[in-house]
Scaffold this motif. Structure first.
Motif, PDB file in Angstrom:
ATOM      1  N   TRP A 104       0.844  -1.205   0.000  1.00  0.00           N
ATOM      2  CA  TRP A 104       0.000   0.000   0.000  1.00  0.00           C
ATOM      3  C   TRP A 104       0.879   1.255   0.000  1.00  0.00           C
ATOM      4  CZ3 TRP A 104      -0.721   4.033   3.479  1.00  0.00           C
ATOM      5  CH2 TRP A 104      -1.800   4.858   3.200  1.00  0.00           C
ATOM      6  N   ARG A 105       1.908   1.278   0.822  1.00  0.00           N
ATOM      7  CA  ARG A 105       2.829   2.418   0.862  1.00  0.00           C
ATOM      8  C   ARG A 105       3.604   2.535  -0.439  1.00  0.00           C
ATOM      9  NH1 ARG A 105       4.899   2.969   7.006  1.00  0.00           N
ATOM     10  NH2 ARG A 105       2.871   2.536   7.920  1.00  0.00           N
ATOM     11  N   ALA A 106       3.947   1.398  -1.013  1.00  0.00           N
ATOM     12  CA  ALA A 106       4.648   1.420  -2.304  1.00  0.00           C
ATOM     13  C   ALA A 106       3.778   2.081  -3.369  1.00  0.00           C
ATOM     14  CB  ALA A 106       5.018   0.003  -2.724  1.00  0.00           C
ATOM     15  N   GLU A 107       2.485   1.798  -3.359  1.00  0.00           N
ATOM     16  CA  GLU A 107       1.585   2.442  -4.324  1.00  0.00           C
ATOM     17  C   GLU A 107       1.672   3.961  -4.208  1.00  0.00           C
ATOM     18  OE1 GLU A 107      -2.131  -0.560  -4.988  1.00  0.00           O
ATOM     19  OE2 GLU A 107      -2.082   0.521  -3.086  1.00  0.00           O
ATOM     20  N   THR A 108       1.661   4.445  -2.973  1.00  0.00           N
ATOM     21  CA  THR A 108       1.746   5.887  -2.747  1.00  0.00           C
ATOM     22  C   THR A 108       3.068   6.437  -3.273  1.00  0.00           C
ATOM     23  OG1 THR A 108       0.331   5.693  -0.797  1.00  0.00           O
ATOM     24  CG2 THR A 108       1.656   7.701  -0.979  1.00  0.00           C
ATOM     25  N   LEU A 109       4.163   5.773  -2.950  1.00  0.00           N
ATOM     26  CA  LEU A 109       5.477   6.234  -3.409  1.00  0.00           C
ATOM     27  C   LEU A 109       5.600   6.163  -4.928  1.00  0.00           C
ATOM     28  CD1 LEU A 109       7.741   4.644  -0.652  1.00  0.00           C
ATOM     29  CD2 LEU A 109       7.171   7.075  -0.937  1.00  0.00           C
ATOM     30  N   LEU A 110       5.040   5.154  -5.536  1.00  0.00           N
ATOM     31  CA  LEU A 110       5.089   5.024  -6.990  1.00  0.00           C
ATOM     32  C   LEU A 110       4.291   6.135  -7.669  1.00  0.00           C
ATOM     33  CD1 LEU A 110       4.689   1.155  -7.262  1.00  0.00           C
ATOM     34  CD2 LEU A 110       6.705   2.467  -7.996  1.00  0.00           C
ATOM     35  N   ARG A 111       3.159   6.501  -7.085  1.00  0.00           N
ATOM     36  CA  ARG A 111       2.317   7.562  -7.660  1.00  0.00           C
ATOM     37  C   ARG A 111       2.880   8.948  -7.417  1.00  0.00           C
ATOM     38  NH1 ARG A 111      -1.822   4.853  -5.006  1.00  0.00           N
ATOM     39  NH2 ARG A 111      -1.894   6.556  -3.503  1.00  0.00           N
ATOM     40  N   GLU A 112       3.433   9.169  -6.221  1.00  0.00           N
ATOM     41  CA  GLU A 112       3.720  10.538  -5.793  1.00  0.00           C
ATOM     42  C   GLU A 112       5.196  10.927  -5.803  1.00  0.00           C
ATOM     43  OE1 GLU A 112       1.761  10.987  -2.030  1.00  0.00           O
ATOM     44  OE2 GLU A 112      -0.205  10.545  -2.894  1.00  0.00           O
ATOM     45  N   THR A 113       6.101   9.982  -6.075  1.00  0.00           N
ATOM     46  CA  THR A 113       7.515  10.330  -6.083  1.00  0.00           C
ATOM     47  C   THR A 113       8.179   9.786  -7.345  1.00  0.00           C
ATOM     48  OG1 THR A 113       8.429   8.320  -5.054  1.00  0.00           O
ATOM     49  CG2 THR A 113       7.559  10.024  -3.559  1.00  0.00           C
ATOM     50  N   GLY A 114       9.378  10.240  -7.576  1.00  0.00           N
ATOM     51  CA  GLY A 114      10.179   9.718  -8.669  1.00  0.00           C
ATOM     52  C   GLY A 114      11.231   8.737  -8.193  1.00  0.00           C
ATOM     53  N   LEU A 115      11.081   8.251  -6.944  1.00  0.00           N
ATOM     54  CA  LEU A 115      12.045   7.301  -6.408  1.00  0.00           C
ATOM     55  C   LEU A 115      12.122   6.061  -7.295  1.00  0.00           C
ATOM     56  CD1 LEU A 115      11.121   7.390  -2.606  1.00  0.00           C
ATOM     57  CD2 LEU A 115      13.168   8.368  -3.676  1.00  0.00           C
ATOM     58  N   GLY A 141      -1.571  -7.470  -9.303  1.00  0.00           N
ATOM     59  CA  GLY A 141      -1.825  -7.922 -10.671  1.00  0.00           C
ATOM     60  C   GLY A 141      -1.000  -7.220 -11.736  1.00  0.00           C
ATOM     61  N   MET A 142      -0.028  -6.442 -11.332  1.00  0.00           N
ATOM     62  CA  MET A 142       0.857  -5.755 -12.280  1.00  0.00           C
ATOM     63  C   MET A 142       2.166  -5.424 -11.572  1.00  0.00           C
ATOM     64  SD  MET A 142      -0.922  -1.957 -12.378  1.00  0.00           S
ATOM     65  CE  MET A 142      -2.583  -2.580 -12.425  1.00  0.00           C
ATOM     66  N   THR A 143       3.185  -5.156 -12.346  1.00  0.00           N
ATOM     67  CA  THR A 143       4.478  -4.808 -11.756  1.00  0.00           C
ATOM     68  C   THR A 143       4.444  -3.371 -11.245  1.00  0.00           C
ATOM     69  OG1 THR A 143       5.403  -3.967 -13.822  1.00  0.00           O
ATOM     70  CG2 THR A 143       5.685  -6.343 -13.372  1.00  0.00           C
ATOM     71  N   PRO A 144       5.375  -3.013 -10.369  1.00  0.00           N
ATOM     72  CA  PRO A 144       5.435  -1.627  -9.906  1.00  0.00           C
ATOM     73  C   PRO A 144       5.630  -0.632 -11.058  1.00  0.00           C
ATOM     74  CG  PRO A 144       6.767  -3.022  -8.492  1.00  0.00           C
ATOM     75  CD  PRO A 144       6.339  -3.868  -9.651  1.00  0.00           C
ATOM     76  N   ARG A 145       6.426  -1.001 -12.044  1.00  0.00           N
ATOM     77  CA  ARG A 145       6.659  -0.112 -13.192  1.00  0.00           C
ATOM     78  C   ARG A 145       5.352   0.156 -13.945  1.00  0.00           C
ATOM     79  NH1 ARG A 145       7.724  -1.184 -18.476  1.00  0.00           N
ATOM     80  NH2 ARG A 145       8.792   0.455 -19.613  1.00  0.00           N
ATOM     81  N   VAL A 146       4.597  -0.890 -14.214  1.00  0.00           N
ATOM     82  CA  VAL A 146       3.316  -0.733 -14.917  1.00  0.00           C
ATOM     83  C   VAL A 146       2.350   0.081 -14.058  1.00  0.00           C
ATOM     84  CG1 VAL A 146       1.301  -1.978 -15.804  1.00  0.00           C
ATOM     85  CG2 VAL A 146       3.614  -2.798 -16.336  1.00  0.00           C
ATOM     86  N   TYR A 147       2.323  -0.188 -12.755  1.00  0.00           N
ATOM     87  CA  TYR A 147       1.471   0.575 -11.850  1.00  0.00           C
ATOM     88  C   TYR A 147       1.809   2.064 -11.936  1.00  0.00           C
ATOM     89  CZ  TYR A 147      -0.875   2.213  -7.665  1.00  0.00           C
ATOM     90  OH  TYR A 147      -1.693   2.911  -6.804  1.00  0.00           O
ATOM     91  N   ARG A 148       3.089   2.378 -11.893  1.00  0.00           N
ATOM     92  CA  ARG A 148       3.528   3.773 -11.956  1.00  0.00           C
ATOM     93  C   ARG A 148       3.080   4.413 -13.266  1.00  0.00           C
ATOM     94  NH1 ARG A 148       9.412   5.059 -10.143  1.00  0.00           N
ATOM     95  NH2 ARG A 148       8.389   5.938  -8.319  1.00  0.00           N
ATOM     96  N   MET A 149       3.236   3.702 -14.369  1.00  0.00           N
ATOM     97  CA  MET A 149       2.840   4.266 -15.663  1.00  0.00           C
ATOM     98  C   MET A 149       1.338   4.530 -15.731  1.00  0.00           C
ATOM     99  SD  MET A 149       5.356   2.239 -18.392  1.00  0.00           S
ATOM    100  CE  MET A 149       4.053   1.137 -18.795  1.00  0.00           C
ATOM    101  N   HIS A 150       0.546   3.668 -15.108  1.00  0.00           N
ATOM    102  CA  HIS A 150      -0.916   3.810 -15.167  1.00  0.00           C
ATOM    103  C   HIS A 150      -1.476   4.835 -14.193  1.00  0.00           C
ATOM    104  CE1 HIS A 150      -0.866   0.151 -17.564  1.00  0.00           C
ATOM    105  NE2 HIS A 150      -2.114   0.433 -17.891  1.00  0.00           N
TER     106      HIS A 150
END
Length: 155
Positions: A104-115, A141-150
């Motif tokens: 859940w925290r990773a989702e936030t970081l993927l959406r809101e940061t460029g880390l 159901g998807m990789t972190p990279r795909v999540y970030r792109m979407h």
């Protein structure tokens, strides 16, 4: 035990809480087979105060290996009783809860940061970027990279 074998076959170091939880489950199963327990009795939930302390501990130690015994100590309970009560309260085993919080925290970081994905994995206590990616894909159901792109703004 099969999940542990699969994770280790992929080269992932299992979290201490995960291994401790498996040991507790195997111990309970053996005790039940030996009829040391007449039946598994229902257990109550954690108090709000105990659950709050456990959540605070998880927040403060998110980037480290969180053990089941440490969580039980924070709740001032025996490990087996804590694990059952925690699951009765949250619907998840302690290990699964910690992993869900990390993702859940990773989702936030993927959406809101460029880390980088590797940095996020490290900050959230995963043993490697590969372990993080595998876990994230399994739960979302998807990789972190795909999540970030979407889901990142401007994607």
């Amino acid at each position: 035990m099969g999940s542990l074998r699969d994770e280790m076959a992929l080269g992932h170091k299992p979290d201490t809480a995960y291994v401790e939880h498996l040991v507790a489950l195997v111990g309970l199963r053996v005790a039940t087979l030996n009829k040391e327990h007449n039946s598994v009795q229902g257990h109550g939930c954690l108090s709000r105060r105990a659950l709050g302390r456990v959540r605070d501990y998880i927040d403060a130690h998110m980037n480290s290996d969180i053990s089941l015994s440490a969580l039980a100590a924070v709740a001032d309970m025996a490990v087996d009783s804590f694990a059952r009560r925690f699951k009765a309260t949250t619907g998840l085993a302690p290990y699964a809860y910690v992993i869900e919080e990390r993702v859940w925290r990773a989702e936030t970081l993927l959406r809101e940061t460029g880390l980088s994905i590797g940095t996020i994995a490290f900050r959230l206590g995963f043993s490697s970027q590969s372990h993080f990616t595998t876990t994230f894909r399994r739960l979302r159901g998807m990789t972190p990279r795909v999540y970030r792109m979407h889901f990142s703004p401007g994607s």
